[in-house]
Design a protein around this motif. Structure first.
Motif, PDB file in Angstrom:
ATOM      1  N   GLY A  72      -9.291  -3.755  -5.121  1.00  0.00           N
ATOM      2  CA  GLY A  72      -8.214  -3.462  -5.674  1.00  0.00           C
ATOM      3  C   GLY A  72      -8.575  -3.538  -7.039  1.00  0.00           C
ATOM      4  N   ILE A  73      -9.507  -3.799  -7.403  1.00  0.00           N
ATOM      5  CA  ILE A  73      -9.667  -3.899  -8.933  1.00  0.00           C
ATOM      6  C   ILE A  73     -10.390  -2.505  -9.291  1.00  0.00           C
ATOM      7  CG2 ILE A  73     -10.627  -5.011 -11.103  1.00  0.00           C
ATOM      8  CD1 ILE A  73     -10.403  -7.602  -9.433  1.00  0.00           C
ATOM      9  N   VAL A  74     -10.680  -1.521  -8.408  1.00  0.00           N
ATOM     10  CA  VAL A  74     -11.307  -0.486  -8.690  1.00  0.00           C
ATOM     11  C   VAL A  74     -10.564   0.587  -9.605  1.00  0.00           C
ATOM     12  CG1 VAL A  74     -12.859   1.475  -7.903  1.00  0.00           C
ATOM     13  CG2 VAL A  74     -12.887  -0.406  -7.069  1.00  0.00           C
ATOM     14  N   SER A  75     -10.955   1.355 -10.860  1.00  0.00           N
ATOM     15  CA  SER A  75     -10.305   2.134 -11.400  1.00  0.00           C
ATOM     16  C   SER A  75     -11.159   3.307 -12.013  1.00  0.00           C
ATOM     17  CB  SER A  75      -9.778   1.812 -12.801  1.00  0.00           C
ATOM     18  OG  SER A  75      -8.807   0.816 -12.332  1.00  0.00           O
ATOM     19  N   SER A  76     -10.542   4.475 -11.394  1.00  0.00           N
ATOM     20  CA  SER A  76     -11.520   5.685 -11.948  1.00  0.00           C
ATOM     21  C   SER A  76     -10.818   6.920 -12.488  1.00  0.00           C
ATOM     22  CB  SER A  76     -12.309   6.014 -10.820  1.00  0.00           C
ATOM     23  OG  SER A  76     -11.531   6.595  -9.616  1.00  0.00           O
ATOM     24  N   ASP A  77     -11.576   7.809 -13.077  1.00  0.00           N
ATOM     25  CA  ASP A  77     -10.816   9.082 -13.419  1.00  0.00           C
ATOM     26  C   ASP A  77     -10.896  10.055 -12.165  1.00  0.00           C
ATOM     27  OD1 ASP A  77     -10.372   8.284 -15.933  1.00  0.00           O
ATOM     28  OD2 ASP A  77     -12.271   8.761 -16.699  1.00  0.00           O
ATOM     29  N   PRO A  78     -10.168  11.041 -12.439  1.00  0.00           N
ATOM     30  CA  PRO A  78     -10.145  12.217 -11.374  1.00  0.00           C
ATOM     31  C   PRO A  78     -11.497  12.900 -11.366  1.00  0.00           C
ATOM     32  CG  PRO A  78      -8.803  12.923 -13.201  1.00  0.00           C
ATOM     33  CD  PRO A  78      -9.382  11.425 -13.469  1.00  0.00           C
ATOM     34  N   LEU A  79     -11.937  13.201 -10.132  1.00  0.00           N
ATOM     35  CA  LEU A  79     -12.991  13.748  -9.921  1.00  0.00           C
ATOM     36  C   LEU A  79     -12.897  15.167  -8.865  1.00  0.00           C
ATOM     37  CD1 LEU A  79     -16.332  13.562  -9.869  1.00  0.00           C
ATOM     38  CD2 LEU A  79     -16.191  12.541  -7.734  1.00  0.00           C
ATOM     39  N   PRO A  80     -13.093  16.108  -9.553  1.00  0.00           N
ATOM     40  CA  PRO A  80     -12.908  17.365  -8.802  1.00  0.00           C
ATOM     41  C   PRO A  80     -13.784  17.669  -7.767  1.00  0.00           C
ATOM     42  CG  PRO A  80     -14.115  18.120 -10.974  1.00  0.00           C
ATOM     43  CD  PRO A  80     -13.708  16.526 -10.945  1.00  0.00           C
ATOM     44  N   ILE A 133      -2.418  16.137 -12.113  1.00  0.00           N
ATOM     45  CA  ILE A 133      -3.186  15.922 -10.973  1.00  0.00           C
ATOM     46  C   ILE A 133      -2.316  15.255 -10.106  1.00  0.00           C
ATOM     47  CG2 ILE A 133      -5.135  15.095  -9.770  1.00  0.00           C
ATOM     48  CD1 ILE A 133      -6.954  15.946 -12.071  1.00  0.00           C
ATOM     49  N   THR A 134      -1.658  15.238  -8.941  1.00  0.00           N
ATOM     50  CA  THR A 134      -0.991  14.524  -8.136  1.00  0.00           C
ATOM     51  C   THR A 134      -1.749  13.174  -7.655  1.00  0.00           C
ATOM     52  OG1 THR A 134      -1.095  15.748  -6.166  1.00  0.00           O
ATOM     53  CG2 THR A 134       0.810  16.375  -7.726  1.00  0.00           C
ATOM     54  N   ARG A 135      -0.753  12.314  -6.961  1.00  0.00           N
ATOM     55  CA  ARG A 135      -1.535  11.095  -6.145  1.00  0.00           C
ATOM     56  C   ARG A 135      -2.302  11.779  -5.020  1.00  0.00           C
ATOM     57  NH1 ARG A 135       3.168   6.728  -5.535  1.00  0.00           N
ATOM     58  NH2 ARG A 135       3.808   8.396  -4.263  1.00  0.00           N
ATOM     59  N   SER A 136      -1.788  12.920  -4.485  1.00  0.00           N
ATOM     60  CA  SER A 136      -2.736  13.375  -3.209  1.00  0.00           C
ATOM     61  C   SER A 136      -3.881  14.090  -3.711  1.00  0.00           C
ATOM     62  CB  SER A 136      -1.830  14.368  -2.401  1.00  0.00           C
ATOM     63  OG  SER A 136      -1.490  15.446  -3.115  1.00  0.00           O
ATOM     64  N   PRO A 183      -8.146  11.891  -6.729  1.00  0.00           N
ATOM     65  CA  PRO A 183      -6.894  11.371  -7.711  1.00  0.00           C
ATOM     66  C   PRO A 183      -7.512  10.258  -8.539  1.00  0.00           C
ATOM     67  CG  PRO A 183      -6.073  10.671  -5.682  1.00  0.00           C
ATOM     68  CD  PRO A 183      -7.436  11.527  -5.234  1.00  0.00           C
ATOM     69  N   THR A 184      -6.952  10.125  -9.690  1.00  0.00           N
ATOM     70  CA  THR A 184      -7.125   8.857 -10.603  1.00  0.00           C
ATOM     71  C   THR A 184      -6.693   7.674  -9.834  1.00  0.00           C
ATOM     72  OG1 THR A 184      -6.380  10.314 -12.344  1.00  0.00           O
ATOM     73  CG2 THR A 184      -6.299   7.786 -13.070  1.00  0.00           C
ATOM     74  N   LEU A 185      -7.721   6.641  -9.969  1.00  0.00           N
ATOM     75  CA  LEU A 185      -7.191   5.494  -9.335  1.00  0.00           C
ATOM     76  C   LEU A 185      -7.070   4.280 -10.266  1.00  0.00           C
ATOM     77  CD1 LEU A 185      -9.961   5.347  -6.361  1.00  0.00           C
ATOM     78  CD2 LEU A 185      -7.813   5.910  -6.276  1.00  0.00           C
ATOM     79  N   VAL A 186      -6.072   3.535 -10.397  1.00  0.00           N
ATOM     80  CA  VAL A 186      -5.582   2.480 -11.163  1.00  0.00           C
ATOM     81  C   VAL A 186      -5.604   1.268 -10.218  1.00  0.00           C
ATOM     82  CG1 VAL A 186      -4.444   1.605 -13.108  1.00  0.00           C
ATOM     83  CG2 VAL A 186      -4.900   3.785 -12.883  1.00  0.00           C
ATOM     84  N   ASP A 187      -6.417   0.091 -10.435  1.00  0.00           N
ATOM     85  CA  ASP A 187      -6.499  -0.837  -9.645  1.00  0.00           C
ATOM     86  C   ASP A 187      -6.499  -0.442  -8.014  1.00  0.00           C
ATOM     87  OD1 ASP A 187      -6.183  -2.494 -11.761  1.00  0.00           O
ATOM     88  OD2 ASP A 187      -4.100  -2.771 -11.869  1.00  0.00           O
ATOM     89  N   GLY A 188      -7.150   0.329  -7.825  1.00  0.00           N
ATOM     90  CA  GLY A 188      -7.341   0.743  -6.241  1.00  0.00           C
ATOM     91  C   GLY A 188      -6.150   1.647  -6.009  1.00  0.00           C
ATOM     92  N   ASN A 189      -5.223   2.099  -6.419  1.00  0.00           N
ATOM     93  CA  ASN A 189      -4.205   2.813  -6.066  1.00  0.00           C
ATOM     94  C   ASN A 189      -4.215   4.220  -6.780  1.00  0.00           C
ATOM     95  OD1 ASN A 189      -3.174   0.609  -4.508  1.00  0.00           O
ATOM     96  ND2 ASN A 189      -2.081  -0.125  -6.255  1.00  0.00           N
TER      97      ASN A 189
END
Length: 185
Positions: free
Chosen positions: A87-95, A122-125, A162-168
């Protein structure tokens, strides 16, 4: 039937058949080509380089080496009880899918190369929403709109993780991408 053919042939032979009058082709005026001159490519003389900097003096290298004592400890790997909270994973969008744009036929016919900068969300999907052209330029740096439609059509098909913030997954706005249009050599 044979008699009719013989009668017809005899009639053709008996008539005084004459050759049609000879028609002369029209006269063509003589063609005069302009005097051909050889073209010579102008070659600029080679310029002498500016004054060279002074040569670098070589540094002396010490070639003696003393062996050192390196302690080597071999042991079993240490296992820790730490776990990673997903749940703590965060990442930038990856094409992961970026199709090449279609080269516009008008630019292809004129031999124009260039690039377009496109901004989108970039949407959540992971799909792209609201693409817009920030600027389009040819290879000389002059603004042009010849590549805009093709660049927008390509960007609409891009797919991202998509971009992940705290795993979401969350939306990311203001993503910019430069799409280059270059003719094959």
């Amino acid at each position: 039937m044979t008699g009719l053919l013989l009668l017809g042939m005899a009639q053709l032979i008996a008539t005084d058949y004459q050759e049609p009058p000879e028609v002369l082709p029209p006269k063509v005026a003589p063609i005069h080509l302009p005097e051909m001159k050889r073209t010579v490519e102008r070659v600029d003389p080679i310029r002498k380089p500016q004054q060279l900097p002074p040569p670098v003096k070589p540094q002396p290298v010490e070639r003696t080496l003393e062996p050192a004592q390196v302690p080597i400890i071999v042991g079993p790997p240490v296992v820790t009880q730490q776990t990673i909270d997903p749940g703590i994973v965060s990442s930038d969008p990856l094409p992961f899918y970026k199709p090449a744009p279609r080269y516009p036929s008008r630019a292809l016919a004129q031999g124009i190369e260039g690039y377009v900068v496109v901004e989108f969300t970039i949407t959540r999907s992971g799909s792209v929403r609201d693409p817009r052209v920030v600027g389009g330029y040819d290879s000389a740096g002059a603004p042009t709109e010849v590549f805009n439609r093709s660049a927008l059509n390509a960007v609409e098909r891009f797919k991202y993780r998509p971009t992940l913030v705290d795993g979401n997954p969350v939306e990311k706005q203001g993503v910019r991408n430069r799409i280059t249009f270059k003719l094959a050599e």
